[in-house]
Design a protein around this motif. Structure first.
Motif, PDB file in Angstrom:
ATOM      1  N   ALA A 149       0.279  -1.325  -0.087  1.00 25.28           N
ATOM      2  CA  ALA A 149       0.302   0.521  -0.313  1.00 25.28           C
ATOM      3  C   ALA A 149       0.906   1.816  -0.234  1.00 25.28           C
ATOM      4  O   ALA A 149       2.091   1.162   0.689  1.00 25.28           O
ATOM      5  CB  ALA A 149      -0.561  -0.139   1.146  1.00 25.28           C
ATOM      6  N   LEU A 150       0.493   2.904  -0.886  1.00 22.38           N
ATOM      7  CA  LEU A 150       1.409   2.886  -0.513  1.00 22.38           C
ATOM      8  C   LEU A 150       0.929   4.423   0.798  1.00 22.38           C
ATOM      9  O   LEU A 150       0.011   4.137   1.060  1.00 22.38           O
ATOM     10  CB  LEU A 150       1.052   4.267  -1.986  1.00 22.38           C
ATOM     11  N   PRO A 151       1.131   5.313   0.842  1.00 20.03           N
ATOM     12  CA  PRO A 151       0.840   5.693   1.840  1.00 20.03           C
ATOM     13  C   PRO A 151      -0.776   7.035   1.826  1.00 20.03           C
ATOM     14  O   PRO A 151      -0.219   7.672   0.646  1.00 20.03           O
ATOM     15  CB  PRO A 151       2.587   7.376   1.868  1.00 20.03           C
ATOM     16  N   GLY A 152      -1.078   7.138   2.803  1.00 14.72           N
ATOM     17  CA  GLY A 152      -2.443   7.780   2.654  1.00 14.72           C
ATOM     18  C   GLY A 152      -3.319   6.549   2.316  1.00 14.72           C
ATOM     19  O   GLY A 152      -4.509   6.925   1.763  1.00 14.72           O
ATOM     20  N   ASN A 153      -2.531   4.986   1.799  1.00 15.64           N
ATOM     21  CA  ASN A 153      -3.672   4.436   1.370  1.00 15.64           C
ATOM     22  C   ASN A 153      -4.738   4.636   0.022  1.00 15.64           C
ATOM     23  O   ASN A 153      -6.222   4.485   0.063  1.00 15.64           O
ATOM     24  CB  ASN A 153      -4.851   3.695   2.018  1.00 15.64           C
ATOM     25  N   PRO A 154      -3.851   5.551  -0.866  1.00 12.70           N
ATOM     26  CA  PRO A 154      -5.182   5.509  -1.842  1.00 12.70           C
ATOM     27  C   PRO A 154      -5.947   4.603  -2.626  1.00 12.70           C
ATOM     28  O   PRO A 154      -5.534   3.521  -2.647  1.00 12.70           O
ATOM     29  CB  PRO A 154      -4.456   6.134  -3.242  1.00 12.70           C
TER      30      PRO A 154
END
Ligand code: AVJ
Length: 320
Positions: A149-154
């Motif tokens: 997962a990317l930071p901020g959970n897009p």
């Protein structure tokens, strides 16, 4: 911008196979076959780019036109704060059409099997879209992938253009869509699918008079000669690509023009005169038959866009 290539972890590998291994196994089989994913070495990828420019090959330009025409609507369907994950990213030419329009795409994760090429095209993209979070990954899109997962959970959306799905038999295609859905962790998928049409039109697209598709097909043998020290005579094989109307697919073969033997290292393979080597299937769908396939894979087919001649289609599928 610094965007190092990360090697992805595959949860389920539909067995990783080398060109040498696939070739030896495929030529020992009856009927003989070579997997189409081996078309795309540097020379083959360049030939494919030339195919995309052919007047008879309507697919690429029709899909790009559809993406451009409907980019705003596509962006709206994807929602806010999107991470776009492209399966088999290649030249990154098509994603630019979306990025130019869809400002809600904040992150782009191109996934490709070839790290060299990916590094170059990503660097160019990064300088053209400085605000975009870029996260190139090396991996095989036929596998189930654990994409961190990317930071901020897009919110994730998949992108699988080019009708590459057509290279898989319908059962395998459904399995692939299912794995993509799992790799995305839900979310939608934007996918390009070539449509059934007048067989003459399909035949022309795979049998161009300039002979580029023949060179693309024979590049498998040229590649084997260069990489594996094989002694194929490409001129002793014919490019043959008929449309099989009952199976809704273009089938591509290299047909031996004479009785001959080919050696690859210490192995010898005998070809009868007229014997085919199957090199590719390119399945065509109706809009309805593709929506049914997507539903089998656990997607709800939502929007679909096609051109006036109904040559090609782009589908927005949502995870159920
Ligand atoms: C890249 C799989 C969509 O099937 O039309 C082009 C490859 N083969 N000409 C296709 C291809 C022969 C292409 N795909």
């Amino acid at each position: 911008m610094d965007c190092p290539l990360a090697r992805l972890q595959s949860l389920a590998l539909p067995e990783e196979e080398s060109f040498a291994g696939n070739l030896a196994a495929g030529l020992a089989r009856t009927p003989k076959e070579i997997a189409c994913k081996y078309f795309y070495d540097a020379a083959g990828s360049q030939l494919f780019e030339q195919i995309c420019e052919l007047p008879e090959y309507y697919q690429t330009r029709t899909e790009m036109m559809l993406l451009g025409r409907h980019a705003g609507e596509i962006a709206a369907l994807m929602g806010e704060n999107v991470e776009l994950v492209e399966f088999g990213a290649g030249s990154l030419r098509k994603v630019r059409i979306l990025l130019d329009e869809a400002k809600n795409i904040g992150a782009y994760t191109p996934l490709d099997i070839s790290g060299n090429y990916l590094g170059d095209v990503v660097r160019a993209l990064a300088s053209d879209y400085p605000a975009l979070t870029l996260r190139p990954l090396i991996g095989d899109f036929t596998c189930l992938l654990e994409i961190p997962a990317l930071p901020g959970n897009p919110r994730r959306a998949g992108f699988f253009p080019g009708s590459t799905i057509g290279n898989f038999r319908p059962d395998a295609a459904a399995g692939l869509l299912r794995r993509m859905r799992a790799s995305l962790g839900g979310g939608g998928l934007l996918i390009g699918v070539d449509l059934v049409k007048d067989p003459a039109r399909l035949h022309a697209a795979y049998n161009d008079p300039a002979g580029i598709t023949a060179l693309f097909n024979k590049n498998l043998m040229v590649r084997a000669n260069r990489e594996l020290g094989a002694d194929f005579d490409p001129d002793a094989f014919a490019h043959y690509a008929p449309y099989n109307a009952s199976a809704h697919r273009v089938e591509m073969y290299l047909v031996s023009l004479k009785r001959q033997s080919v050696t690859i290292g210490s192995m010898q393979f005998d070809f009868a005169s007229g014997e085919p080597v199957h090199t590719e299937d390119s399945h065509k769908y109706t809009i309805e038959s593709f929506r049914e396939l997507a539903a089998r894979a656990g997607f709800s087919p939502r929007a679909v866009w096609t051109d006036e001649e109904r040559l090609f289609s782009v589908h927005w599928l949502e995870s159920r």
